[in-house]
Enzyme design. Structure first.
Site, PDB file in Angstrom:
ATOM      1  N   CYS A  65       0.729  17.978  23.891  1.00  0.00           N
ATOM      2  CA  CYS A  65       1.406  17.974  25.197  1.00  0.00           C
ATOM      3  C   CYS A  65       2.148  16.650  25.396  1.00  0.00           C
ATOM      4  O   CYS A  65       1.536  15.592  25.451  1.00  0.00           O
ATOM      5  CB  CYS A  65       0.376  18.182  26.304  1.00  0.00           C
ATOM      6  N   CYS A  68       1.155  14.820  28.598  1.00  0.00           N
ATOM      7  CA  CYS A  68      -0.150  14.169  28.425  1.00  0.00           C
ATOM      8  C   CYS A  68       0.005  12.859  27.670  1.00  0.00           C
ATOM      9  O   CYS A  68      -0.631  11.858  28.000  1.00  0.00           O
ATOM     10  CB  CYS A  68      -1.112  15.079  27.661  1.00  0.00           C
TER      11      CYS A  68
END
Length: 136
Positions: A65, A68
């Site tokens: 991600c 993230c």
């Protein structure tokens, strides 16, 4: 416990948890940042949070991600600013059983007195800092 985790990572040939992100992360100066590298370890961390009743924040993320990866260094830096909070990073791919209800990454869950009291989806350094200040 920590040695067991390191052995498992060496045996598998792949780093897990914060080390497995491949990101250059700031050092945690207060020892209040932990990383779960599997369901069993994450369950132990959750039990400790509930038993201690101290405020905590859990960052659910994933190595694939991009959002993230952008917020994780700030999460680590903030662990130095909010030393009374326990910070936890859990990769949803490494803890599939215990994170199966997480629908968005990153997700931040805030605990107080052993109970989840708040949740934040997505990233945003100022948003995260404000929530940490509110829950510390």
């Amino acid at each position: 416990m920590e040695q067991k985790r390191e052995r498992e990572m060496e045996e598998n040939g792949k780093k897990k948890g914060l080390e497995g992100t491949g990101l250059s992360l700031p050092k945690n100066l207060h020892g209040n940042l932990r990383s779960a590298s599997g369901d069993e370890q994450f369950m132990e961390i959750l039990s400790a949070i509930k038993a201690s009743k101290s405020p905590a924040v859990i960052n659910y993320g994933s190595s694939w991600c991009q959002v993230c990866s952008l917020i994780l260094p700030e999460f680590c830096r903030l662990s130095n600013d909010f030393k009374k909070l326990s910070f936890v990073y859990a990769d949803i791919d490494e803890c599939p059983e215990t994170t199966q209800n997480i629908r968005y990454t990153p997700t931040f869950q805030f605990y107080r007195d052993g109970e989840k009291v708040d949740e934040m989806y997505g990233a945003g350094e100022q948003r995260l800092r404000d929530r940490l200040w509110l829950h510390s």
